[in-house]
Design an enzyme around this catalytic site. Sequence first.
Site, PDB file in Angstrom:
ATOM      1  CD  GLU A 214      -2.710  -0.488   2.763  1.00  9.70           C
ATOM      2  OE1 GLU A 214      -3.910  -0.212   2.712  1.00  9.70           O
ATOM      3  OE2 GLU A 214      -2.103  -0.582   3.840  1.00  9.70           O
TER       4      GLU A 214
ATOM      5  CG  ASN B 103      -4.031  -2.828   9.054  1.00 12.45           C
ATOM      6  OD1 ASN B 103      -4.224  -4.039   9.034  1.00 12.45           O
ATOM      7  ND2 ASN B 103      -2.824  -2.300   9.151  1.00 12.45           N
TER       8      ASN B 103
HETATM    9  N1  CAA Z   1      10.021 -16.657   3.118  1.00 12.68           N
HETATM   10  C1  CAA Z   1       9.937 -17.584   2.157  1.00 12.68           C
HETATM   11  N2  CAA Z   1       9.017 -18.566   2.125  1.00 12.68           N
HETATM   12  C2  CAA Z   1       8.138 -18.615   3.155  1.00 12.68           C
HETATM   13  C3  CAA Z   1       8.150 -17.673   4.215  1.00 12.68           C
HETATM   14  C4  CAA Z   1       9.137 -16.663   4.164  1.00 12.68           C
HETATM   15  N3  CAA Z   1       9.233 -15.695   5.109  1.00 12.68           N
HETATM   16  N4  CAA Z   1       7.146 -17.978   5.084  1.00 12.68           N
HETATM   17  C5  CAA Z   1       6.524 -19.067   4.583  1.00 12.68           C
HETATM   18  N5  CAA Z   1       7.121 -19.455   3.430  1.00 12.68           N
HETATM   19  C6  CAA Z   1       6.725 -20.549   2.549  1.00 12.68           C
HETATM   20  C7  CAA Z   1       6.916 -21.890   3.207  1.00 12.68           C
HETATM   21  O1  CAA Z   1       8.213 -22.405   2.973  1.00 12.68           O
HETATM   22  C8  CAA Z   1       5.872 -22.749   2.524  1.00 12.68           C
HETATM   23  O2  CAA Z   1       6.342 -23.204   1.264  1.00 12.68           O
HETATM   24  P1  CAA Z   1       5.779 -24.572   0.617  1.00 12.68           P
HETATM   25  O3  CAA Z   1       4.289 -24.373   0.467  1.00 12.68           O
HETATM   26  O4  CAA Z   1       6.483 -24.672  -0.681  1.00 12.68           O
HETATM   27  O5  CAA Z   1       6.139 -25.613   1.614  1.00 12.68           O
HETATM   28  C9  CAA Z   1       4.759 -21.769   2.228  1.00 12.68           C
HETATM   29  O6  CAA Z   1       5.331 -20.451   2.306  1.00 12.68           O
HETATM   30  C10 CAA Z   1       3.647 -21.879   3.234  1.00 12.68           C
HETATM   31  O7  CAA Z   1       4.174 -21.723   4.556  1.00 12.68           O
HETATM   32  P2  CAA Z   1       3.774 -22.604   5.797  1.00 12.68           P
HETATM   33  O8  CAA Z   1       3.586 -24.020   5.370  1.00 12.68           O
HETATM   34  O9  CAA Z   1       4.755 -22.306   6.878  1.00 12.68           O
HETATM   35  O10 CAA Z   1       2.422 -22.041   6.354  1.00 12.68           O
HETATM   36  P3  CAA Z   1       1.136 -21.570   5.613  1.00 12.68           P
HETATM   37  O11 CAA Z   1       0.735 -22.497   4.525  1.00 12.68           O
HETATM   38  O12 CAA Z   1       0.158 -21.266   6.696  1.00 12.68           O
HETATM   39  O13 CAA Z   1       1.560 -20.202   4.917  1.00 12.68           O
HETATM   40  C11 CAA Z   1       1.470 -17.863   5.116  1.00 12.68           C
HETATM   41  C12 CAA Z   1       2.029 -19.165   5.662  1.00 12.68           C
HETATM   42  C13 CAA Z   1       2.142 -17.530   3.783  1.00 12.68           C
HETATM   43  C14 CAA Z   1       1.821 -16.796   6.132  1.00 12.68           C
HETATM   44  C15 CAA Z   1      -0.069 -18.021   4.856  1.00 12.68           C
HETATM   45  O14 CAA Z   1      -0.683 -18.617   5.961  1.00 12.68           O
HETATM   46  C16 CAA Z   1      -0.740 -16.716   4.609  1.00 12.68           C
HETATM   47  O15 CAA Z   1      -0.708 -16.179   3.516  1.00 12.68           O
HETATM   48  N6  CAA Z   1      -1.399 -16.173   5.655  1.00 12.68           N
HETATM   49  C17 CAA Z   1      -2.034 -14.876   5.601  1.00 12.68           C
HETATM   50  C18 CAA Z   1      -0.989 -13.820   5.791  1.00 12.68           C
HETATM   51  C19 CAA Z   1      -1.567 -12.442   5.762  1.00 12.68           C
HETATM   52  O16 CAA Z   1      -2.742 -12.216   5.591  1.00 12.68           O
HETATM   53  N7  CAA Z   1      -0.683 -11.457   5.958  1.00 12.68           N
HETATM   54  C20 CAA Z   1      -1.057 -10.080   5.996  1.00 12.68           C
HETATM   55  C21 CAA Z   1      -1.318  -9.715   7.406  1.00 12.68           C
HETATM   56  S1  CAA Z   1      -1.830  -8.032   7.517  1.00 12.68           S
HETATM   57  C22 CAA Z   1      -0.425  -7.151   7.516  1.00 12.68           C
HETATM   58  O17 CAA Z   1       0.665  -7.656   7.451  1.00 12.68           O
HETATM   59  C23 CAA Z   1      -0.613  -5.707   7.614  1.00 12.68           C
HETATM   60  C24 CAA Z   1      -0.665  -5.124   8.964  1.00 12.68           C
HETATM   61  O18 CAA Z   1      -0.415  -3.936   9.062  1.00 12.68           O
HETATM   62  C25 CAA Z   1      -1.096  -5.848  10.153  1.00 12.68           C
END
Ligand code: CAA
Length: 284
Positions: free
Chosen positions: A153, A191
Site C-alpha cells: 500500500e 487495516n
Molecule cells: N520466506 C519464504 N518462504 C516462506 C516464508 C518466508 N518468510 N514464510 C513461509 N514461506 C513458505 C513456506 O516455505 C511454505 O512453502 P511450501 O508451500 O512450498 O512448503 C509456504 O510459504 C507456506 O508456509 P507454511 O507451510 O509455513 O504455512 P502456511 O501455509 O500457513 O503459509 C502464510 C504461511 C504464507 C503466512 C499463509 O498462511 C498466509 O498467507 N497467511 C495470511 C498472511 C496475511 O494475511 N498477511 C497479511 C497480514 S496483515 C499485515 O501484514 C498488515 C498489517 O499492518 C497488520
Amino acid sequence: MAIVRVVGVVGAGQMGAGIAQLAAAAQMAVVMADSDGAALTRGLQSISSSLARFVKKGVISEDEANATLARVSTTTSLADMSSADVVIEAVSERENVKKGIFSELDRLLKPSAILASNTSSISITRLAASTQRPQQVIGMHFMNPPPLMKLVEIVRGLATADEVFEQTKELAERFGKTVVSSRDFPGFVVNRILMPMINEAFYALLEGVSSAEEIDTAMKLGTNQPMGPLALADFIGLDTCLSIMGVLHAGLGDAKYRPCPLLAQYVDAGWLGRKSGRGVYHYL
Ligand code: CAA
C-alpha cells in the site's frame, strides 16, 4: 527520474528484514540499521532462512541466494545510510520513535532521498511534518511476510509530491509487488477493512457464537482465506491488532471500531499471539 540503487532499511525485525531481502533480491545495495546489534544478527538469519526456502523450492539458485545476502550490510548507526536513495523505516509503531528517526535521517540523507515508512497506522502527514522535506515522505506499507505477500500500500501524505509517489510505486514494482494507493486516513485500506473483521471474530468468540477453531474454519473454508481471522490475529500480534483498532476508533470516531474487550484482555494477559507463545492458540 533517478534510479534507486541504494536502499536503507531502519529496523531489523520481521518486517525490516523482509523488506531488506526484497531490495537485495531486486539487485539493490541494502544498508539495514538497528540500534540493537543482536536484532541485526537475527534479521540476517531470517533473510538467510527465507532465501533457503526459495532455494529449496527451486525459485532461486544457491548462488543467487548467496549474492542476495551479500548485498545486505548492517549497521547500528543511521549515519551509514548517507548514500541511500530511499530509506524505508520499519521500527515498532511508536510515533515519537519514528519521528526521531525521520528527523535524524532528514539531516543525514542527500536532498533527493525519499523517506518512506512501513507504518500500518501512523499518519504519514504527521511523520512528514517532523522533517524539512515533507514532499519526499511517503508510506510504503508491506504485508507480513514481505517476501511472500504480493501487495504494497502506498500512502500519500498531504504534501507528498507526485514524482515521489511515482518513484515509490516503481520501487515497489521492482520488488515484484502490486501497488494500491491510499490517502492518509486511519488504517489506510488494508487495516481499515481487515482489523474490523478480526475484531468481529473476537466479539463472536466473546459471545460464544462458535469456538475459536470453528470461527477460523468458517472463514477459511467459507471465504477462502489462507488463515482464519483469529489465527491471523495471532500471526500479526494481538497487541498490534488492538493498537490499530484504537487508531481506527480514535481517528474515525465511530463506535463500530470499538476494540473488543476480549482482545484487550488477551493483550493485558500478555497473550500476544505467536511471538509470545500464546494468543488465541498455544504455540509452544
Ligand atoms: N520466506 C519464504 N518462504 C516462506 C516464508 C518466508 N518468510 N514464510 C513461509 N514461506 C513458505 C513456506 O516455505 C511454505 O512453502 P511450501 O508451500 O512450498 O512448503 C509456504 O510459504 C507456506 O508456509 P507454511 O507451510 O509455513 O504455512 P502456511 O501455509 O500457513 O503459509 C502464510 C504461511 C504464507 C503466512 C499463509 O498462511 C498466509 O498467507 N497467511 C495470511 C498472511 C496475511 O494475511 N498477511 C497479511 C497480514 S496483515 C499485515 O501484514 C498488515 C498489517 O499492518 C497488520
